[in-house]
Design an enzyme around this catalytic site. Structure first.
Site, PDB file in Angstrom:
ATOM      1  N   ASP A 130      -0.010   4.926   8.686  1.00 17.46           N
ATOM      2  CA  ASP A 130      -1.015   5.501   8.288  1.00 17.46           C
ATOM      3  C   ASP A 130      -2.149   5.437   9.182  1.00 17.46           C
ATOM      4  O   ASP A 130      -1.819   5.455  10.325  1.00 17.46           O
ATOM      5  CB  ASP A 130      -1.445   4.674   6.793  1.00 17.46           C
ATOM      6  CG  ASP A 130      -1.833   5.612   5.874  1.00 17.46           C
ATOM      7  OD1 ASP A 130      -2.981   6.114   5.855  1.00 17.46           O
ATOM      8  OD2 ASP A 130      -1.125   5.725   4.655  1.00 17.46           O
ATOM      9  N   HIS A 150      -7.926   5.426   4.563  1.00 17.37           N
ATOM     10  CA  HIS A 150      -6.805   5.533   3.717  1.00 17.37           C
ATOM     11  C   HIS A 150      -5.614   4.468   3.958  1.00 17.37           C
ATOM     12  O   HIS A 150      -5.234   3.780   2.859  1.00 17.37           O
ATOM     13  CB  HIS A 150      -5.875   6.959   4.099  1.00 17.37           C
ATOM     14  CG  HIS A 150      -5.102   7.146   3.177  1.00 17.37           C
ATOM     15  ND1 HIS A 150      -3.808   7.228   3.432  1.00 17.37           N
ATOM     16  CD2 HIS A 150      -4.899   7.954   2.228  1.00 17.37           C
ATOM     17  CE1 HIS A 150      -2.943   7.671   2.480  1.00 17.37           C
ATOM     18  NE2 HIS A 150      -3.563   7.956   1.542  1.00 17.37           N
ATOM     19  N   SER A 195      -0.233   9.009  -3.297  1.00 16.83           N
ATOM     20  CA  SER A 195      -0.324   7.870  -2.078  1.00 16.83           C
ATOM     21  C   SER A 195      -0.772   6.447  -2.695  1.00 16.83           C
ATOM     22  O   SER A 195      -0.417   5.520  -1.986  1.00 16.83           O
ATOM     23  CB  SER A 195      -1.513   8.421  -0.984  1.00 16.83           C
ATOM     24  OG  SER A 195      -2.585   8.694  -1.505  1.00 16.83           O
TER      25      SER A 195
END
Length: 931
Positions: A138, A171, A324
């Site tokens: 990520d 994120h 996600s």
């Protein structure tokens, strides 16, 4: 890479905002030339050597790839040469994958999803495994977040290898919190795996985007560094061979890969769409599949993705939504399963998660929720069967084999039959790929593909891994597997893995890959639907612009997997490029391109390509509208003496200014032949008409168009000379131009081109004597019936309608050729059979044809035929199969004397053979219409 635009930020795996449509604009050629794209070059023996046309960015000796940067305008030729290099396995773009999370306005509902998926109960069923490692690929992870520090292990930063994998976007920290927050912080949260080794691998930049080369490196690195699970809450709509390779590598090393399906309201993103990747969609708090969650055959399961409370950068917490946030819950469940069953393979983990999921849509697998919403208690308490698709012994019990996904199953015995069904989204090619069949297997598996009506398409017998390929139409197909020879020796059965793959059809314009080969499209034709069925597929279309005006177009793909770039070459040579026309909302999702262009008379060309020049299992539609400047350049032409001279094959445009406005045109015909006068683009209800005059101003044809029609097409046999055409209408119209064209036809029907009787068929068609069938064919070799023959004969002889009732029992007054049969009978040209029938639907023999044609000479003599006397010996001498005087011999001799008939090359006449439509037309033309 700058080019990958606002759209990749907006249309990412999880979105920060809901956007409004982007502005759509065209740029001129220099912008396209200055653009650069990164490509991955997969080599076999040695790294790619430096070159003048590209810049080498890096080599990866482990993946055997070289990353290069290429100017976009020089890429096609360079890539072609690279692909021809025996040292190069493949070349593909360094695709940009994205991450993100949807902001939510409401406060978090704490961690409700732990109860919705029964994770809290599952914690009581299995002891945590602190040695389990999950790699999170990520944007990195907040390495100091109090909820994460205890579970973090050393990671890797592939964006800047000199730095630790610290999150600089946010994120990755959110994903890591859902997966493995320790729960030790009384003010924090608890992850699915309270004890786990989280390996952060930073493959995304601080803008939430990253290249497929880095993602592939990250997957390979995670596997080699001991990860048990790889979590990918990222994606893109482009397939990558490199990522497919490293995913296969992970599978071979018993490492499970989990990925989010994406939030594009579209097809499932890659890598979630790959066969062995567990693709995860999102549901809300009430188990309703989220609107934004991508749907398709690659969805495996769903998990809560709405208002997920999780960790954020800086040590705090917030709520986000998206697939996600659902994916780490499934990765966490996989971790719990591996904690209980450490020897499970990735296939067994996938199957248990699928098998234990709770149906929330239609029973069984479906495109929205896959196998259902995950349930941790069911996953940890249910026994995984040898084959989760049983019972599937018949077509009625067939289980879905989702297109693009791997099915892991077992044939338990020689009596076992496994049935599957697969939905094909378009016409194209379906591939059934078998893997993981034991190498020592001796049993023969018969694999049969059926249509939805159980009609066999293909059947192949095999004992080893194989691929079965078949051309298919859009729809549902069935697959049956059975053992036909040998035996299933193992008590565990005969395992196999089946992956269904699909490639879309080649469109009708496949050869139009350059400007020079552009497909010529009439301005008034219907919208075009086409595909990019292979890499580097480019489509060019050409439109003939008759007058100055405006040309507007809209190109709409049916999936984000097509990212179109449209190039327009205007008639005056200007090049325009249309790109970045992205639309994204809760109801619309596509990369459309559109524009309006001022055009002059001439050829306008439109080129369409997929930005990355890759194939896509999707279609696009090109629509257009041309609005000419309304000018009737042929005025004044209101009388036959003012007729404007026009050329064959060139379009004529005009309008009718009043009901007294007549448009006259003059055309010179240089050779005899069949000609067509076609008019179109008339407004409805104006009722146009066309009149044709010869050079002496005699009207020889009239065509009246009814109120609802907007076009006409009239065919006529014309001899050399000058002709005049008049166009008028019952109502005026000045808001649009009609189009008129006169052209010589090579063939009146599509199936007579090159036929020996082509000229005769053309001639009689132009005289209005013969017609074809509704499908625009003439069928020249088809046997002609007695009824058809008499009908053509009466028309060619211009025999008036009869008044005598026919005596034939089988010819009723409602028979289509009744009046022709009646007229011919009254003139003594035909007789019936002794039983009182005429047999109008029976084929006519060559002997019957000769006899009737000879009688026709009594009605309409030709070339002195009234002076010819029967001489049967002439026919007997000429033809080897005319042995004695027969009922038709005298008639045959008459036609021979007049040189109106021929036999075959072997000197036979074959009197009993059936006469064909071509033979009859040729005879009629030769006898009564020959010069």
């Amino acid at each position: 890479m700058l080019r990958r635009r606002i759209s990749l930020f907006l249309i990412c795996i999880c979105l920060f905002t809901v956007t409004v449509p982007a502005l759509i604009a065209a740029v001129e050629e220099p912008s396209e030339r200055s653009e650069e794209i990164e490509y991955i070059v997969k080599w076999i023996h040695s790294p790619l050597a430096p070159g003048d046309e590209y810049e080498i960015l890096s080599h990866d000796m482990e993946l055997q790839i070289t990353l290069i940067k290429v100017a976009n305008h020089s890429a096609p030729e360079l890539l072609r040469r690279l692909r021809e290099d025996p040292n190069i396995q493949y070349v593909e773009p360094n695709f940009t994958l994205s991450v993100g999370a949807r902001s939510v306005q409401q406060e978090g509902m704490n961690q409700y999803y732990l109860d919705q998926t029964r994770i809290r109960e599952a914690w009581e069923l299995v002891a945590p495994n602190p040695d389990l490692t999950v790699a999170v690929l990520d944007t990195g992870v907040d390495l100091t977040h109090p909820d994460l520090v205890d579970n973090l292990v050393e990671g890797f930063n592939l964006i800047d290898p000199k730095k630790p994998p610290q999150d600089d976007h946010g994120h990755g920290t959110m994903i890591a919190g859902v997966l493995g927050a320790s729960g030790k912080n009384p003010n924090g949260i608890t992850g699915i795996l309270k004890q786990v080794r989280i390996m952060p691998i930073k493959v995304m930049r601080n803008d939430g985007k990253g290249g497929s080369a880095d993602v592939a490196k990250g997957i390979r690195l995670a596997v080699d560094e001991g990860a048990d699970i790889v979590l990918l809450s990222l994606g893109d709509w482009n397939y990558s061979s490199l990522i497919q390779e490293v995913v296969n590598y992970a599978e071979s090393k018993r490492v499970l890969v989990v990925s989010a399906t994406g939030n594009n309201m579209d097809f499932v993103n890659y890598p979630a769409a790959l066969p062995t990747v567990l693709g995860v969609g999102a549901v809300d708090t009430l188990d309703r599949v989220e609107t934004y969650s991508n749907k398709g055959q690659e969805v495996d399961v769903v998990a809560p993705g709405s208002v997920i409370y999780t960790t954020v950068l800086g040590g705090g917490y917030d709520t986000r939504s998206g697939t996600s946030l659902a994916a780490p819950q499934v990765a966490g469940l996989a971790g719990l399963i591996l904690s209980k069953y450490p020897d499970f393979t990735p296939a067994q983990v996938r199957n248990l998660i699928r098998y234990s999921a709770v149906d929330i849509e239609s029973p069984g697998w479906d495109k929205k929720s896959g196998y259902g919403r995950i349930d941790a208690v069911r996953a940890l308490t249910m026994t995984l069967p040898k084959d989760i698709y049983e019972p599937n012994e018949s077509s009625a019990q067939a289980k879905v084999a989702p297109l693009g996904k791997m099915v892991d199953a077992t044939l338990s015995s020689t009596q076992d039959k496994d049935w599957y069904k697969v939905e094909v989204p378009y016409d194209g090619t379906l591939r059934l790929q078998f893997t993981n069949i034991p190498v020592n297997n001796s049993a023969v598996i018969k694999t049969t593909l059926y249509t939805s009506q159980l009609e066999q398409v293909k059947s192949v017998s095999h004992s080893k891994n194989t691929s079965i390929v078949a051309d298919v139409k859009k729809g549902v197909y069935f697959i049956k597997l059975e053992v036909t020879l040998g035996s299933v020796e193992s008590s565990a059965g005969l395992p196999y893995s089946l992956t269904t793959r699909f490639n879309i059809y080649h469109d009708a314009y496949m050869s139009n890959n350059t400007q020079e080969k552009a497909a010529k499209i009439p301005l008034d034709s219907k919208p075009i639907t086409a595909t990019f069925s292979q890499d580097h597929d480019e489509d060019w279309f050409e439109f003939a612009i008759p007058l100055e005006g405006k040309f507007s177009f809209t190109l709409t793909p049916d999936s984000l997997r097509i990212d179109p770039v449209v190039t327009v070459i205007t008639p005056d040579g200007k090049k325009l490029i249309f790109d970045d026309g992205n639309i994204l909302s809760e109801s619309l999702k596509y990369n459309l391109e559109k524009g309006t262009i001022e055009v002059t008379e001439g050829k306008l060309k439109i080129g369409v390509r997929n930005f990355y020049n890759i194939a896509a299992n999707a279609e696009y539609t090109l629509e257009w509208k041309y609005t000419p400047d309304i000018i009737d350049k042929y005025e004044p032409n209101n009388s036959i003496f003012d007729a404007k001279l026009v050329k064959l094959g060139e379009p004529i445009y005009g309008y009718i200014a009043s009901i007294a406005d007549y448009d006259y045109f003059k055309i010179t015909i240089a050779e005899d032949g069949l000609y067509q006068i076609a008019g179109n683009n008339f407004p409805q209800k104006v009722r146009p008409s066309m009149n044709l005059y010869d050079q002496k101003y005699n009207r020889i044809a009239t065509v009246n168009v009814d109120s609802n029609a907007t076009s006409f097409a009239y065919k006529k046999w014309l001899t050399k000379g000058t002709y005049f055409i008049r166009i008028d209408a019952k109502s005026k119209f000045t808001h649009q131009l009609y189009r008129l064209m006169i052209q010589k036809l090579d063939a009146a029907f599509k199936d007579i081109i090159g036929n020996w009787a082509q000229d005769s068929i053309n001639h009689l068609t132009g005289l209005g004597i013969v017609n074809g069938y509704e499908d625009k064919t003439f069928q020249p070799n088809r046997a002609i019936t007695r009824g058809e023959f008499v009908h053509l004969l009466v028309k060619s002889l211009a025999i008036p309608k009869g008044t005598t009732v026919t005596p034939f029992k089988d010819v009723k007054s409602n028979y289509w050729a009744y009046s022709s049969i009646q007229a011919a009978y009254q003139r003594g040209i035909i007789t019936g059979y002794e039983d009182g029938n005429f047999r109008p639907e029976a084929p006519i023999s060559r002997a019957e044809m000769v006899a009737i044609l000879a009688r026709g000479l009594d009605y309409k003599p030709v070339n002195g035929s009234e002076k010819v006397k029967p001489a049967s010996y002439l026919a007997i001498q000429r033809f080897a199969d005319i042995y004695a005087r027969a009922w038709y011999t005298d008639d045959l001799s008459i036609l021979l004397q007049l040189k109106l008939i021929k036999g075959f090359d072997d000197d036979t006449f074959r009197p009993l053979a059936k006469a064909s439509r071509a033979e009859v037309v040729t005879m009629l033309e030769r006898i009564w219409f020959s010069n």
